[in-house]
Design a protein around this motif. Structure first.
Motif, PDB file in Angstrom:
ATOM      1  N   VAL A  23       7.443   1.336   0.331  1.00 32.93           N
ATOM      2  CA  VAL A  23       6.906   1.591   1.667  1.00 32.93           C
ATOM      3  C   VAL A  23       5.539   2.254   1.554  1.00 32.93           C
ATOM      4  O   VAL A  23       5.236   2.922   0.562  1.00 32.93           O
ATOM      5  CB  VAL A  23       7.847   2.479   2.520  1.00 32.93           C
ATOM      6  N   VAL A  24       4.728   2.032   2.581  1.00 32.50           N
ATOM      7  CA  VAL A  24       3.442   2.721   2.710  1.00 32.50           C
ATOM      8  C   VAL A  24       3.554   3.646   3.916  1.00 32.50           C
ATOM      9  O   VAL A  24       3.553   3.186   5.052  1.00 32.50           O
ATOM     10  CB  VAL A  24       2.275   1.732   2.910  1.00 32.50           C
ATOM     11  N   ASN A  68      -4.864   2.189   0.089  1.00 31.53           N
ATOM     12  CA  ASN A  68      -3.414   2.316  -0.109  1.00 31.53           C
ATOM     13  C   ASN A  68      -2.660   1.214   0.620  1.00 31.53           C
ATOM     14  O   ASN A  68      -1.621   0.743   0.155  1.00 31.53           O
ATOM     15  CB  ASN A  68      -2.936   3.687   0.375  1.00 31.53           C
ATOM     16  N   TYR A  69      -3.193   0.806   1.758  1.00 30.01           N
ATOM     17  CA  TYR A  69      -2.577  -0.304   2.491  1.00 30.01           C
ATOM     18  C   TYR A  69      -2.703  -1.602   1.687  1.00 30.01           C
ATOM     19  O   TYR A  69      -1.748  -2.386   1.605  1.00 30.01           O
ATOM     20  CB  TYR A  69      -3.238  -0.460   3.854  1.00 30.01           C
ATOM     21  N   ILE A  70      -3.869  -1.820   1.085  1.00 30.81           N
ATOM     22  CA  ILE A  70      -4.079  -3.025   0.275  1.00 30.81           C
ATOM     23  C   ILE A  70      -3.100  -3.048  -0.901  1.00 30.81           C
ATOM     24  O   ILE A  70      -2.495  -4.080  -1.207  1.00 30.81           O
ATOM     25  CB  ILE A  70      -5.535  -3.087  -0.230  1.00 30.81           C
ATOM     26  N   MET A  90      -3.555   6.334   5.577  1.00 27.17           N
ATOM     27  CA  MET A  90      -2.627   5.580   4.726  1.00 27.17           C
ATOM     28  C   MET A  90      -2.304   6.414   3.479  1.00 27.17           C
ATOM     29  O   MET A  90      -3.215   6.757   2.714  1.00 27.17           O
ATOM     30  CB  MET A  90      -3.261   4.259   4.283  1.00 27.17           C
ATOM     31  N   LEU A  91      -1.048   6.718   3.274  1.00 29.74           N
ATOM     32  CA  LEU A  91      -0.627   7.437   2.083  1.00 29.74           C
ATOM     33  C   LEU A  91      -0.314   6.450   0.956  1.00 29.74           C
ATOM     34  O   LEU A  91      -0.106   5.257   1.206  1.00 29.74           O
ATOM     35  CB  LEU A  91       0.584   8.298   2.385  1.00 29.74           C
ATOM     36  N   PRO A  92      -0.284   6.906  -0.299  1.00 29.22           N
ATOM     37  CA  PRO A  92      -0.009   5.989  -1.417  1.00 29.22           C
ATOM     38  C   PRO A  92       1.350   5.308  -1.273  1.00 29.22           C
ATOM     39  O   PRO A  92       2.306   5.902  -0.760  1.00 29.22           O
ATOM     40  CB  PRO A  92      -0.033   6.925  -2.638  1.00 29.22           C
ATOM     41  N   PRO A  93       1.457   4.064  -1.721  1.00 30.46           N
ATOM     42  CA  PRO A  93       2.760   3.368  -1.659  1.00 30.46           C
ATOM     43  C   PRO A  93       3.823   4.152  -2.419  1.00 30.46           C
ATOM     44  O   PRO A  93       3.565   4.753  -3.463  1.00 30.46           O
ATOM     45  CB  PRO A  93       2.475   2.026  -2.331  1.00 30.46           C
ATOM     46  N   TYR A  94       5.027   4.138  -1.883  1.00 25.46           N
ATOM     47  CA  TYR A  94       6.155   4.858  -2.480  1.00 25.46           C
ATOM     48  C   TYR A  94       7.153   3.831  -2.970  1.00 25.46           C
ATOM     49  O   TYR A  94       7.641   2.997  -2.204  1.00 25.46           O
ATOM     50  CB  TYR A  94       6.790   5.777  -1.441  1.00 25.46           C
TER      51      TYR A  94
END
Length: 307
Positions: A245-246, A132-134, A285-289
């Motif tokens: 945002v992540v 998710n960060y990538i 890390m959560l999914p990008p929003y």
């Protein structure tokens, strides 16, 4: 009784009555204060890490290892300062670093941060859902994380070596400042006027968010630290750019010892931390929003929805 005496008695009675009313009001205010502020539920106080007999036994056993652990931390900081100084020599830090230089910064910074974490008892820190960060990095997102401890900087740099937001004096710190500059952080503008300072910081965040070639920026939107058991209200600085945002969760093991920075005695807190058999932290890390049009137009709404 003369008229003067009567007036004197009346004045004394009136003053006594006023004093009684003031005393009652003070007592009422004290009662309200004690009711309104619940110490046990305060996010700035931790009451669940008492120094028990078992804590004393662990400290007696592990105290002889503390000097070695401190030496490891100091040595790691010195080495990363040297390595990062070499990596950025002659570079304009307002521009993306060449790939080999950036990789050198990542290797040295993550290795040193990991060594410091393990030296204070975090033997096996974990990262979850790094993909998710990538994804966020590829779309020019801003990382946001919950601010819990003075260890957060080491945890975040170890996990993904991002740029952060910090005060200008940090890049001038002896030894450590050389390592900090290579991360290409944003520095809070030095203005006496707080409003001007905030506007300058917002402009810097917008500029960084518009350049995905620079290291991903990570911000703690709470703006202060808590005991790790709740999320404080988010400030809007990380959201004014309207960029994706992540969300990043720092999950520390809070028992039997809470590593959060609350109302503490710093040296005693650090000593207790280093005298634990094991500390633990997980970086999730959560999914990008991706914000909606309404959220882009209203940073307060955006921050509240992310929280």
């Amino acid at each position: 009784m003369t008229a003067d005496a009567v007036r004197g008695v009346n004045t004394a009675l009136e003053q006594y009555s006023q004093w009684q009313e003031a005393k009652q009001a003070m007592g009422s205010n004290q009662h309200k204060t004690s009711v309104l502020y619940d110490v046990a539920a305060s996010p700035y106080i931790d009451l669940e890490s008492p120094f028990t007999l078992w804590e004393g036994v662990k400290m007696a056993l592990l105290l002889p290892t503390v000097p070695l652990r401190l030496c490891i931390c100091v040595t790691s900081i010195i080495l990363v300062a040297i390595a990062n100084s070499i990596a950025i020599a002659g570079c304009d830090l307002s521009r993306p670093l060449p790939c080999w230089r950036r990789r050198m910064v990542e290797l040295s910074s993550q290795t040193a941060s990991g060594a410091c974490l393990r030296a204070v008892g975090f033997w096996n820190p974990r990262v979850v859902n790094y993909h998710n960060y990538i994804k966020g990095q590829q779309m020019g997102a801003i990382g946001i994380f919950n601010h819990v401890s003075y260890l957060d900087a080491f945890v975040v740099v170890w996990a993904f070596c991002c740029a952060g937001v910090t005060f200008n004096f940090s890049k001038h710190l002896p030894i450590l400042g050389y390592g900090v500059r290579a991360l290409q952080n944003l520095y809070v503008p030095e203005h006496k006027d707080k409003a001007s300072q905030q506007q300058g910081m917002v402009a810097l965040i917008k500029e960084r968010a518009s350049n995905p070639a620079m290291p991903m920026l990570s911000v703690a939107p709470e703006g202060t630290l808590s005991n790790g058991r709740c999320l404080l209200r988010f400030k809007t600085g990380a959201f004014v750019a309207g960029a994706p945002v992540v969300p990043i969760l720092l999950r520390y093991k809070l028992s039997p010892f809470n590593p959060s920075w609350t109302i503490i005695i710093p040296l005693w807190h650090l000593l207790r931390l280093m005298c634990q058999l094991s500390n633990a932290v997980t970086v999730e890390m959560l999914p990008p929003y991706i914000p909606s049009a309404e959220e882009k137009a209203d940073p307060v709404l955006y921050a509240a929805n992310i929280r």
